[in-house]
Write a protein that holds these residues in place. Sequence first.
Motif, mmCIF file in Angstrom:
data_model
loop_
_atom_site.group_PDB
_atom_site.id
_atom_site.type_symbol
_atom_site.label_atom_id
_atom_site.label_comp_id
_atom_site.label_asym_id
_atom_site.label_seq_id
_atom_site.Cartn_x
_atom_site.Cartn_y
_atom_site.Cartn_z
ATOM 1 N N ARG A 79 45.896 -67.493 12.347
ATOM 2 C CA ARG A 79 46.090 -66.102 11.908
ATOM 3 C C ARG A 79 44.779 -65.532 11.381
ATOM 4 O O ARG A 79 44.395 -64.418 11.699
ATOM 5 C CB ARG A 79 47.154 -66.071 10.808
ATOM 6 C CG ARG A 79 47.686 -64.695 10.550
ATOM 7 C CD ARG A 79 48.556 -64.672 9.321
ATOM 8 N NE ARG A 79 47.749 -64.489 8.132
ATOM 9 C CZ ARG A 79 48.119 -64.873 6.920
ATOM 10 N NH1 ARG A 79 49.250 -65.513 6.744
ATOM 11 N NH2 ARG A 79 47.351 -64.651 5.892
ATOM 12 N N LYS A 80 44.060 -66.363 10.600
ATOM 13 C CA LYS A 80 42.799 -65.896 10.006
ATOM 14 C C LYS A 80 41.782 -65.591 11.107
ATOM 15 O O LYS A 80 41.078 -64.585 11.048
ATOM 16 C CB LYS A 80 42.241 -66.968 9.067
ATOM 17 C CG LYS A 80 42.905 -66.943 7.738
ATOM 18 C CD LYS A 80 42.349 -65.775 6.938
ATOM 19 C CE LYS A 80 43.076 -65.579 5.653
ATOM 20 N NZ LYS A 80 42.642 -64.365 4.958
ATOM 21 N N HIS A 81 41.731 -66.466 12.132
ATOM 22 C CA HIS A 81 40.771 -66.227 13.213
ATOM 23 C C HIS A 81 41.112 -64.941 13.942
ATOM 24 O O HIS A 81 40.225 -64.153 14.304
ATOM 25 C CB HIS A 81 40.752 -67.419 14.184
ATOM 26 C CG HIS A 81 40.120 -68.633 13.574
ATOM 27 N ND1 HIS A 81 40.473 -69.913 13.881
ATOM 28 C CD2 HIS A 81 39.173 -68.733 12.607
ATOM 29 C CE1 HIS A 81 39.765 -70.764 13.149
ATOM 30 N NE2 HIS A 81 38.962 -70.053 12.371
ATOM 31 N N ALA A 82 42.422 -64.735 14.167
ATOM 32 C CA ALA A 82 42.835 -63.506 14.870
ATOM 33 C C ALA A 82 42.463 -62.280 14.031
ATOM 34 O O ALA A 82 41.938 -61.284 14.559
ATOM 35 C CB ALA A 82 44.342 -63.548 15.112
ATOM 36 N N GLU A 83 42.705 -62.371 12.708
ATOM 37 C CA GLU A 83 42.359 -61.238 11.830
ATOM 38 C C GLU A 83 40.866 -60.969 11.869
ATOM 39 O O GLU A 83 40.409 -59.837 11.977
ATOM 40 C CB GLU A 83 42.749 -61.577 10.384
ATOM 41 C CG GLU A 83 44.162 -61.210 10.038
ATOM 42 C CD GLU A 83 44.515 -61.680 8.633
ATOM 43 O OE1 GLU A 83 45.708 -61.863 8.412
ATOM 44 O OE2 GLU A 83 43.602 -61.878 7.796
ATOM 45 N N ARG A 84 40.122 -62.064 11.798
ATOM 46 C CA ARG A 84 38.654 -61.960 11.787
ATOM 47 C C ARG A 84 38.188 -61.300 13.093
ATOM 48 O O ARG A 84 37.343 -60.399 13.090
ATOM 49 C CB ARG A 84 38.102 -63.386 11.641
ATOM 50 C CG ARG A 84 36.655 -63.588 11.491
ATOM 51 C CD ARG A 84 36.194 -63.464 10.053
ATOM 52 N NE ARG A 84 35.042 -62.565 10.047
ATOM 53 C CZ ARG A 84 34.870 -61.590 9.194
ATOM 54 N NH1 ARG A 84 35.723 -61.356 8.258
ATOM 55 N NH2 ARG A 84 33.808 -60.820 9.257
#
Length: 572
Positions: free
Chosen positions: A332-337
């Motif tokens: 999720r964090k990578h997608a947000e980033r």
Amino acid sequence: MLGCLHAASRTELTYAMAVEIAESDTVVLPEEEAVSLLSREARRVQVLRSYDVLDSLPETVYDDITLLASQICKTPIASITLVDANRQWCKSTYGIDGGDSPREHGLCSYAVENGDDIFIIPDTHGDTRFANNPYVTGDPGIRFYAGVLLMSPEGYALGTLCVIDREPRQFDADQRKALRALSRQVTVLLEERRNASALRKAHRARKMMHAALERSEALFREAYENAPIGIALVSTEGHWLRVNKALCDILGYDAEQLLNTTFQTITYPEDLEADLRLVQQMLSRQLRTYQMEKRYCHRAGHLVWAQLNVSLVWDNDQPMYFVAQIQDISERKHAERAKVEFLAMVSHELRTPVTALRGATRLLTSGSAGELPAKAQSLVSLADRNADRLHRLVSDILDQEKMESGAFEYRKTQIDIEQLAEQAAQELTGYAEQYHVTIETHCRMPQAMVDADPDRIMQVLANLISNAIKFSPQGARVEIHVEPVSDRVRVSVVDHGSGIPEEFHPHIFKKFAQANSTATNRKGGSGLGLNISRSIVEQHGGTLAFRTAAGVGTTFYFELPAINPSRLEPTK
Ligand code: ADP
């Protein structure tokens, strides 16, 4: 039978009769008396049954006692008779068959109800109570009866040790003494039996409880081990005490390796301070639980983003261990980033042309490039408004990106927030006129000094005021209030719009959040303003919040620490 109870003496009241009284709706004895008789008799039966002796197999020790009783008392018959709820049952008999018989008419039953420790009938034929008793007129033809009560330690008569003759006789003092002594032996035997039975039952219950505990423990362990989320018990110093498989998988260690480390050693150093601060707050009982997003160092060297939920187990006043749930949110964090980086990249590319475009439309609308025909003027105004909107959107996205990467800079200085609020109101007057809204400022304190970056606080004010204007009906007022609250300065922006729908409240400070995107889009905006504003206020050690009521309006307010709280006095 109930009818004759008027005349019946209390000693003649049998258990069965008492049950009947209690169940009958034509009670002839006073209720209280019947119930107390019933409950004492019920308790007596309960105590008798706790010996676990009724219907047990014959035992020589009891048979020896009936043999001795018969020989010492010189009677052909002796019996150890226990009086159950509705029957008499013989644990041992001598000179007669054992087994059970109905309680009614039983002489031992009578002896139990009579309550004297020894009950003697020298000659049944001469006793009106028993002359017609079936055991007297029929088999075994009782003429003489002597029974000693077998008493439980709680004081209940369980039955009798009795001797019986088919001839009338006298019972001398020695025989009475001997029968009493033998009855004591019977009660000792019964007591031993009861203790052994209680022990057996307790042992069985313990075994069953143990098995149930083991079963539930195994179920719990299985659920814990196979939970799809990392779960750990952590000591108050930070040592991993128990870890499940999911956690090992998330962090790339096997259980043994993890148990030899602490959470501090594998936390990404930049996230450690915030985590330790929360831990301290829990240990000092300021927090009951805490949640945070943090990074762990995977054994393979990369970072793992995790959502951490922690609670603390106490033993009275002693903190025992933390229970931590750790969920891998790296994807999720990578997608947000990736989303943020993409937007930032697009915004960077857009910023230069949009700034140039906005500059050009500004010049055209201000007339610097000469007078325009009316039609062209209105088209240029439209282009200017949209260039402005685009410019704000791009700036918001870039601010957001800077904030996330920590590149947002603050140049703090001492500022008078009231002056800043006045200035913001003035700057937004033109915008308010477009919406036919007026702005008022009300200051209830002189010199509301705070340590802040004026540009950033102006950004917050502009966002709150422009939102208030956007969501106000035509002709409404937007009010700005500056006032002291304890050692802080509060700035409130009040509108009289339609309010914020309740289901949107939890999302309002999230990025790109807009209550009703179609309606909002018509009003313009990115859904980033409040998110940025809150970050700015928090970076100044303050808070931003709101209250709202449907159809009444909304108040957004932020509070900042005042430089000199002692001087905070509301103006009269
Ligand atoms: P935007 O740029 O869309 O205004 P914000 O983060 O400032 O972004 O606001 C997010 C959303 O919150 C708005 O789109 C609107 O739905 C709601 N909102 C903010 N302020 C108000 C207000 N004063 N009255 C009603 N709704 C508001």
